[in-house]
Design an enzyme around this catalytic site. Structure first.
Site, PDB file in Angstrom:
ATOM      1  N   GLY A  15    -112.106 -77.905   4.111  1.00 30.27           N
ATOM      2  CA  GLY A  15    -110.864 -77.140   4.259  1.00 30.27           C
ATOM      3  C   GLY A  15    -109.652 -78.040   4.449  1.00 30.27           C
ATOM      4  CG  ASP A  41    -123.267 -70.016   6.066  1.00 30.31           C
ATOM      5  OD1 ASP A  41    -122.468 -69.774   6.994  1.00 30.31           O
ATOM      6  OD2 ASP A  41    -123.678 -69.140   5.280  1.00 30.31           O
ATOM      7  CB  ALA A  65    -111.600 -70.623  10.111  1.00 30.30           C
ATOM      8  CB  THR A  67    -107.962 -69.259   6.848  1.00 26.95           C
ATOM      9  OG1 THR A  67    -108.435 -69.612   5.552  1.00 26.95           O
ATOM     10  CG2 THR A  67    -108.567 -70.185   7.877  1.00 26.95           C
ATOM     11  CG  ASP A 107     -99.403 -69.046  15.379  1.00 32.27           C
ATOM     12  OD1 ASP A 107    -100.438 -69.048  14.671  1.00 32.27           O
ATOM     13  OD2 ASP A 107     -98.259 -68.951  14.880  1.00 32.27           O
ATOM     14  CE1 TYR A 130    -107.417 -66.363  10.744  1.00 31.34           C
ATOM     15  CE2 TYR A 130    -105.377 -66.193  11.991  1.00 31.34           C
ATOM     16  CZ  TYR A 130    -106.368 -66.960  11.414  1.00 31.34           C
ATOM     17  OH  TYR A 130    -106.316 -68.330  11.520  1.00 31.34           O
ATOM     18  CE  LYS A 134    -109.076 -69.044  14.460  1.00 28.89           C
ATOM     19  NZ  LYS A 134    -110.094 -69.970  13.837  1.00 28.89           N
ATOM     20  CD1 TRP A 155     -97.148 -70.245  11.713  1.00 27.76           C
ATOM     21  CD2 TRP A 155     -95.119 -70.734  10.881  1.00 27.76           C
ATOM     22  NE1 TRP A 155     -96.334 -69.162  11.939  1.00 27.76           N
ATOM     23  CE2 TRP A 155     -95.085 -69.432  11.440  1.00 27.76           C
ATOM     24  CE3 TRP A 155     -93.961 -71.254  10.313  1.00 27.76           C
ATOM     25  CZ2 TRP A 155     -93.929 -68.654  11.428  1.00 27.76           C
ATOM     26  CZ3 TRP A 155     -92.806 -70.480  10.310  1.00 27.76           C
ATOM     27  CH2 TRP A 155     -92.799 -69.196  10.852  1.00 27.76           C
TER      28      TRP A 155
HETATM   29  N1  LIG Z   1    -103.818 -72.519   8.023  1.00 24.24           N
HETATM   30  C1  LIG Z   1    -103.054 -72.199   9.075  1.00 24.24           C
HETATM   31  O1  LIG Z   1    -101.847 -72.001   8.952  1.00 24.24           O
HETATM   32  C2  LIG Z   1    -103.668 -72.103  10.459  1.00 24.24           C
HETATM   33  C3  LIG Z   1    -102.856 -71.748  11.538  1.00 24.24           C
HETATM   34  C4  LIG Z   1    -103.413 -71.687  12.814  1.00 24.24           C
HETATM   35  C5  LIG Z   1    -104.742 -71.959  12.998  1.00 24.24           C
HETATM   36  N2  LIG Z   1    -105.516 -72.277  11.932  1.00 24.24           N
HETATM   37  C6  LIG Z   1    -106.939 -72.540  12.167  1.00 24.24           C
HETATM   38  O2  LIG Z   1    -107.214 -73.886  11.817  1.00 24.24           O
HETATM   39  C7  LIG Z   1    -108.541 -73.985  11.313  1.00 24.24           C
HETATM   40  C8  LIG Z   1    -108.553 -74.696   9.959  1.00 24.24           C
HETATM   41  O3  LIG Z   1    -107.766 -73.927   9.060  1.00 24.24           O
HETATM   42  P1  LIG Z   1    -107.490 -74.394   7.554  1.00 24.24           P
HETATM   43  O4  LIG Z   1    -106.109 -74.019   7.237  1.00 24.24           O
HETATM   44  O5  LIG Z   1    -107.944 -75.786   7.356  1.00 24.24           O
HETATM   45  O6  LIG Z   1    -108.453 -73.392   6.773  1.00 24.24           O
HETATM   46  P2  LIG Z   1    -109.137 -73.519   5.350  1.00 24.24           P
HETATM   47  O7  LIG Z   1    -108.422 -74.512   4.498  1.00 24.24           O
HETATM   48  O8  LIG Z   1    -109.294 -72.111   4.858  1.00 24.24           O
HETATM   49  O9  LIG Z   1    -110.548 -74.124   5.717  1.00 24.24           O
HETATM   50  C9  LIG Z   1    -111.582 -73.371   6.263  1.00 24.24           C
HETATM   51  C10 LIG Z   1    -112.856 -73.933   5.710  1.00 24.24           C
HETATM   52  O10 LIG Z   1    -113.965 -73.190   6.241  1.00 24.24           O
HETATM   53  C11 LIG Z   1    -114.916 -73.071   5.197  1.00 24.24           C
HETATM   54  N3  LIG Z   1    -115.864 -71.994   5.430  1.00 24.24           N
HETATM   55  C12 LIG Z   1    -115.745 -70.686   5.118  1.00 24.24           C
HETATM   56  N4  LIG Z   1    -116.863 -70.019   5.456  1.00 24.24           N
HETATM   57  C13 LIG Z   1    -117.704 -70.937   5.989  1.00 24.24           C
HETATM   58  C14 LIG Z   1    -119.028 -70.876   6.502  1.00 24.24           C
HETATM   59  N5  LIG Z   1    -119.698 -69.711   6.578  1.00 24.24           N
HETATM   60  N6  LIG Z   1    -119.602 -72.014   6.949  1.00 24.24           N
HETATM   61  C15 LIG Z   1    -118.949 -73.190   6.895  1.00 24.24           C
HETATM   62  N7  LIG Z   1    -117.696 -73.317   6.394  1.00 24.24           N
HETATM   63  C16 LIG Z   1    -117.081 -72.198   5.954  1.00 24.24           C
HETATM   64  C17 LIG Z   1    -114.077 -72.831   3.983  1.00 24.24           C
HETATM   65  O11 LIG Z   1    -114.849 -73.077   2.831  1.00 24.24           O
HETATM   66  P3  LIG Z   1    -114.495 -72.281   1.457  1.00 24.24           P
HETATM   67  O12 LIG Z   1    -113.201 -72.835   1.016  1.00 24.24           O
HETATM   68  O13 LIG Z   1    -115.666 -72.634   0.584  1.00 24.24           O
HETATM   69  O14 LIG Z   1    -114.421 -70.836   1.822  1.00 24.24           O
HETATM   70  C18 LIG Z   1    -112.954 -73.827   4.168  1.00 24.24           C
HETATM   71  O15 LIG Z   1    -113.280 -75.086   3.628  1.00 24.24           O
HETATM   72  C19 LIG Z   1    -109.085 -72.551  11.298  1.00 24.24           C
HETATM   73  O16 LIG Z   1    -109.809 -72.315  12.486  1.00 24.24           O
HETATM   74  C20 LIG Z   1    -107.843 -71.695  11.299  1.00 24.24           C
HETATM   75  O17 LIG Z   1    -108.081 -70.421  11.862  1.00 24.24           O
HETATM   76  C21 LIG Z   1    -105.016 -72.358  10.663  1.00 24.24           C
END
Ligand SMILES: NC(=O)c1ccc[n+]([C@@H]2O[C@H](COP(=O)([O-])OP(=O)(O)OC[C@H]3O[C@@H](n4cnc5c(N)ncnc54)[C@H](OP(=O)(O)O)[C@@H]3O)[C@@H](O)[C@H]2O)c1
Length: 289
Positions: A15, A41, A65, A67, A107, A130, A134, A155
């Site tokens: 991710g 997984d 996650a 997301t 957040d 969502y 979380k 963000w």
């Molecule tokens: N993005 C934001 O703005 C934001 C803001 C606040 C907090 N966060 C938190 O920060 C963390 C990282 O976010 P990110 O933006 O890096 O998200 P992301 O790019 O969507 O990465 C999440 C990763 O989890 C993988 N995944 C999905 N289902 C899974 C499973 N069953 N087992 C193992 N891996 C799995 C996804 O793989 P696939 O691509 O194959 O589905 C993806 O590679 C998350 O906890 C998110 O809630 C994100």
């Protein structure tokens, strides 16, 4: 920060944040077991336990996650499975092998009505499925592994995944104007900044909930405006309201994050990191395919 070399196991390693955590950890000299979804997984409990038992890491960083904030409104069950229950399984498996757990939260566990930046002790009240999922993941992590770091961030933008800044740059080059929400305020966070802070935290025993996000706050419209100005893109930002945008998931109006904990790492102001990101994107664009 301790210079101790740790063995880290990273889930969700493919991710946007996971990739940066893996890169930063390798650069810092840690041993890294990087597991994307195909390799592990996190919803498959027995596989998680077996893998952690085999690897016996010092710490687990759970970046896996669900997301899709709007998608979670219709897909509550998959969102809760991945964001709510799986973190507890990962955290428990970590505890069984004596590893700490660092879990990422959001957040969006807040309702946005406070009117000033949220600190760790503020009451949570998610508005969306969502956000609820979380919060469930925070609770399931905290319940089973006393050596937990629950890090709320916000963000995110970085080279490793789809993000708002990239979307704006694409639209800004296609159009004369973009309509962007101006009544949601948050703390834009650059993934490499966050990854470094996570590694600093993991090297401590300062367990609990931590807020780690880019310093300062802005609206999505302000972030778009700043992006265009710094990237030299000639596109007008038309500020609109959340009501005009009509998305399925409600979002907090003001969810800037700050930390009340003295030792929690502080990140750069979001404008500085946006500049760093634009530079990194430009350099990547020059690399021959
Ligand atoms: N993005 C934001 O703005 C934001 C803001 C606040 C907090 N966060 C938190 O920060 C963390 C990282 O976010 P990110 O933006 O890096 O998200 P992301 O790019 O969507 O990465 C999440 C990763 O989890 C993988 N995944 C999905 N289902 C899974 C499973 N069953 N087992 C193992 N891996 C799995 C996804 O793989 P696939 O691509 O194959 O589905 C993806 O590679 C998350 O906890 C998110 O809630 C994100």
């Amino acid at each position: 920060m301790s210079a101790e070399r740790l063995k880290l196991l990273v889930t969700g390693a493919g991710g946007m944040l996971g990739q940066e955590v893996v890169a930063a950890a390798r650069l810092a000299g840690h041993g890294v077991v990087a597991l994307g979804r195909p390799e592990l997984d996190v919803t498959a409990g027995e596989s998680v336990r077996r893998r952690l038992e085999a690897e016996r890491p010092d710490a687990v960083v759970n970046c896996a996650a669900y997301t899709n904030v709007d998608g979670a409104e219709d897909e509550r069950e998959p969102a809760f499975e991945l964001n709510g229950r799986a973190p507890g399984v990962v955290a428990a498996a970590a505890a069984e092998v004596g590893a700490s757990i660092l879990h990422l939260s959001s957040d969006y566990v807040f309702d946005g009505r406070k009117g000033e930046p949220y600190v760790e002790s503020d009451a949570t009240a998610p508005l969306s499925a969502y956000g609820e999922s979380k919060l469930a993941g925070e609770e399931s992590t905290i319940a089973v592994n006393p050596r937990h770091f629950v890090v709320r961030s916000a963000w995110l933008f970085g080279l490793g995944g789809r993000n708002f800044v990239d979307t704006m740059l694409r639209l800004g080059r296609e159009r004369d104007e973009v309509r962007v929400v101006d009544d949601q305020v948050g703390s834009p966070t650059f993934c490499p900044d966050l990854a470094e802070a996570l590694l600093a935290l993991i090297a401590t025993e300062d367990h609990g909930v931590h807020h780690v996000a880019g310093a300062g706050a802005c609206s999505w419209a302000e972030l778009a405006t700043e992006t265009f100005a710094r990237a030299g893109v000639d596109c007008r930002v038309v500020a609109i309201t959340t009501a005009e945008m009509a998305r399925p998931a409600p979002r907090p109006a003001f969810s800037a994050l700050a930390s009340e904990r003295a030792a929690t790492p502080r990140l750069h102001p979001w404008q500085e990191s946006l500049q760093t990101y634009l530079g990194a994107r430009a350099r990547r664009a020059q690399v021959p395919a």
